[in-house]
Design a protein around this motif. Structure first.
Motif, short mmCIF file in Angstrom:
data_model
loop_
_atom_site.label_atom_id
_atom_site.label_comp_id
_atom_site.label_asym_id
_atom_site.label_seq_id
_atom_site.Cartn_x
_atom_site.Cartn_y
_atom_site.Cartn_z
N ARG A 55 -62.75 56.09 63.99
CA ARG A 55 -61.60 56.12 63.08
C ARG A 55 -60.31 55.63 63.74
O ARG A 55 -59.33 56.38 63.86
CB ARG A 55 -61.39 57.50 62.49
CG ARG A 55 -62.52 57.93 61.59
CD ARG A 55 -62.18 59.24 60.92
NE ARG A 55 -63.26 59.59 60.00
CZ ARG A 55 -63.06 60.19 58.85
NH1 ARG A 55 -61.85 60.53 58.49
NH2 ARG A 55 -64.07 60.47 58.07
N PRO A 56 -60.27 54.37 64.16
CA PRO A 56 -59.04 53.85 64.76
C PRO A 56 -57.90 53.91 63.75
O PRO A 56 -58.09 53.64 62.57
CB PRO A 56 -59.40 52.41 65.13
CG PRO A 56 -60.57 52.07 64.26
CD PRO A 56 -61.30 53.35 64.02
N ALA A 57 -56.72 54.30 64.23
CA ALA A 57 -55.51 54.45 63.41
C ALA A 57 -55.73 55.43 62.25
O ALA A 57 -55.03 55.37 61.25
CB ALA A 57 -55.05 53.09 62.88
N GLY A 58 -56.71 56.33 62.38
CA GLY A 58 -56.96 57.33 61.35
C GLY A 58 -57.64 56.77 60.10
O GLY A 58 -57.72 57.46 59.08
N LEU A 59 -58.18 55.57 60.18
CA LEU A 59 -58.83 54.94 59.03
C LEU A 59 -60.31 55.27 59.00
O LEU A 59 -60.97 55.31 60.04
CB LEU A 59 -58.65 53.42 59.09
CG LEU A 59 -57.21 52.93 59.00
CD1 LEU A 59 -57.12 51.48 59.44
CD2 LEU A 59 -56.70 53.09 57.58
N ALA A 131 -57.64 43.55 64.91
CA ALA A 131 -57.47 42.69 63.73
C ALA A 131 -57.82 43.44 62.45
O ALA A 131 -57.14 43.30 61.43
CB ALA A 131 -58.33 41.43 63.87
N ILE A 132 -58.86 44.25 62.51
CA ILE A 132 -59.27 45.04 61.34
C ILE A 132 -58.20 46.06 61.00
O ILE A 132 -57.81 46.21 59.83
CB ILE A 132 -60.63 45.71 61.59
CG1 ILE A 132 -61.73 44.64 61.65
CG2 ILE A 132 -60.93 46.75 60.53
CD1 ILE A 132 -63.05 45.15 62.18
N VAL A 133 -57.70 46.78 61.99
CA VAL A 133 -56.66 47.79 61.75
C VAL A 133 -55.41 47.13 61.20
O VAL A 133 -54.78 47.65 60.26
CB VAL A 133 -56.36 48.59 63.05
CG1 VAL A 133 -55.12 49.44 62.89
CG2 VAL A 133 -57.56 49.45 63.41
N ALA A 134 -55.03 45.97 61.73
CA ALA A 134 -53.85 45.25 61.23
C ALA A 134 -54.05 44.84 59.77
O ALA A 134 -53.11 44.91 58.97
CB ALA A 134 -53.56 44.03 62.09
#
Length: 155
Positions: A55-59, A131-134
């Motif tokens: 869950r990078p960046a809480g996603l 790139a996905i988180v952005a």
């Protein structure tokens, strides 16, 4: 029934079920295919899933998620983002046209599609995750504290 006794809508407030199911209705065969794909040992997808499941960046991400007859490699439903890990086969034959049709169908459902080459996932997984988180971040950022107030009609 009174207002307090009513059951909340099954498909979420404001969502109207379409013929055959909910908002993102899919077929039984797509669900079966998604379950089979989750057990596959596609190396780029396995490597990326190990990073996204933290869950990078809480996603929150889903792997091999079925939507509207398609099986997405990964999806972030809160950001309405479909993530596809494309190998070399996606550049051959009729695949580019099929991918474009799939992207258009997902766009009609409100999803953006991010395509990442499999070689990029294997060579630099951290860059792929960044790139996905952005891509999941909203396009508009709130004004910094002490910044100018919004224009009339803006929130």
């Amino acid at each position: 029934m009174t207002g307090a006794d009513q059951i909340p809508p099954r498909h979420g407030e404001g969502d109207q079920p379409k013929a055959g199911g909910g908002v993102f209705a899919t077929t039984r065969s797509t669900i079966i295919r998604a379950r089979k794909e989750r057990r596959s040992n596609n190396l780029p997808e396995v490597v990326l899933w190990r990073a996204l499941r933290t869950r990078p960046a809480g996603l929150k991400f889903r792997r091999q998620h079925p939507i509207a007859g398609y099986c997405l490699d990964f999806a972030c439903l809160s950001a309405r983002l479909a993530i596809e890990v494309d190998g070399e086969a996606h550049a051959r034959g009729d695949r580019p046209a099929r991918d474009a049709a799939r992207d258009a169908a997902l766009r009609d459902l409100g999803f953006r599609t991010l395509r990442i080459p499999a070689r990029d996932v294997l060579s630099d997984t951290d860059a792929a995750v960044r790139a996905i988180v952005a891509a999941c971040q909203p396009l508009h950022h709130p004004a910094p504290p002490g910044g100018p107030p919004p224009r009339t009609g803006e929130v």
